[in-house]
Design an enzyme around this catalytic site. Sequence first.
Site, PDB file in Angstrom:
ATOM      1  CG  HIS A 190      -2.170  -0.628   1.234  1.00 12.74           C
ATOM      2  ND1 HIS A 190      -2.712  -1.227   2.353  1.00 12.74           N
ATOM      3  CD2 HIS A 190      -3.082  -0.782   0.240  1.00 12.74           C
ATOM      4  CE1 HIS A 190      -3.895  -1.729   2.041  1.00 12.74           C
ATOM      5  NE2 HIS A 190      -4.147  -1.490   0.773  1.00 12.74           N
ATOM      6  CB  CYS A 250      -2.911   0.486   8.575  1.00  9.30           C
ATOM      7  SG  CYS A 250      -1.527   0.204   7.495  1.00  9.30           S
TER       8      CYS A 250
HETATM    9  N1  ARG Z   1      -4.337  -7.076   6.489  1.00 10.62           N
HETATM   10  C1  ARG Z   1      -4.675  -5.853   5.838  1.00 10.62           C
HETATM   11  C2  ARG Z   1      -4.612  -6.043   4.340  1.00 10.62           C
HETATM   12  O1  ARG Z   1      -3.706  -6.704   3.882  1.00 10.62           O
HETATM   13  C3  ARG Z   1      -3.757  -4.760   6.268  1.00 10.62           C
HETATM   14  C4  ARG Z   1      -4.142  -3.418   5.746  1.00 10.62           C
HETATM   15  C5  ARG Z   1      -3.186  -2.350   6.153  1.00 10.62           C
HETATM   16  N2  ARG Z   1      -3.706  -1.064   5.898  1.00 10.62           N
HETATM   17  C6  ARG Z   1      -3.049  -0.069   5.307  1.00 10.62           C
HETATM   18  N3  ARG Z   1      -3.620   1.088   5.238  1.00 10.62           N
HETATM   19  N4  ARG Z   1      -1.871  -0.262   4.766  1.00 10.62           N
HETATM   20  O2  ARG Z   1      -5.433  -5.547   3.612  1.00 10.62           O
END
Ligand code: ARG
Length: 275
Positions: A174, A268
């Site tokens: 991300h 996150c």
């Molecule tokens: N387990 C989640 C996923 O893989 C983690 C999300 C993390 N969020 C972020 N904003 N990077 O989607």
Amino acid sequence: MNHTERLPRNRTYLMCPPKHFTVEYAINPWMDTTVPVDAVLALKQWEILRDTLGDLGHQVHVLDAVAGLPDMVYAANGAFSVDGTVYGARFRYPERSAEADAHREFYTTQGWSFAGPQHINEGEGDFAYLPGAYGGTVLAGYGFRTDPAAHAEAQEVLGRPVVSLRLVDPAFYHLDTALAALDDRNVTYYPEAFSTASQRVLAQLFPDAVLADRADAEAFGLNLVSDGRHVILNTEATAMGDKVRAAGYLPVHVDLSELKRGGGSVKCAVAELRG
Ligand code: ARG
């Protein structure tokens, strides 16, 4: 080094408690379904983060956790708002898709102008906003989660230029694992998480950026929330704390060891509501 004083701006955030947090599927390289999560500790750490933001004078809204949505604690992924307009999320993986509905419900009940997306995008996971950069600039990541078609869609919804940046390292899947806004016009990022061309774009737009290294990114040091002065980041990210301090910001460390098991940290867990 001498810097103009870094001034905080009061923010409004949205968070969701890790009431049903587990790692029961693996959709990023950090997730290991064989290692159990300490649910009590996860909640305690989350509460400290929420209270830290509150103590700094920010308003924190809380979204109710929904059973069966273990990743809902990562509230940043639910939408992206700029100047009162919300561009909704549409998740890449079916395990998370229902989270988008809970976020939409929150915004529509609160009277925000909400645009439902046609294209896959994971909200502030892949979008960042810099109100003071070039009159208001959106940075958008793609390569793992968000569909690049969503970048154009976001630009149409929000009426702000969207700069597409290609992520190339699956560990930093991300945008918010590789880049963060430090204030209204400056960013910090880990260059190697981006394609060579995207690194050039970032260097051109942000000549004063605070550059991070791989160890900083792996400690989730870039997954930070800043109010323009206070930079809230994972305890593990000590070197990153030193870097932002050297740039005139004030690091505030919080321990989010449990949320790291799901592949996330401070940013996150926190969506900014830009009214
Ligand atoms: N387990 C989640 C996923 O893989 C983690 C999300 C993390 N969020 C972020 N904003 N990077 O989607």
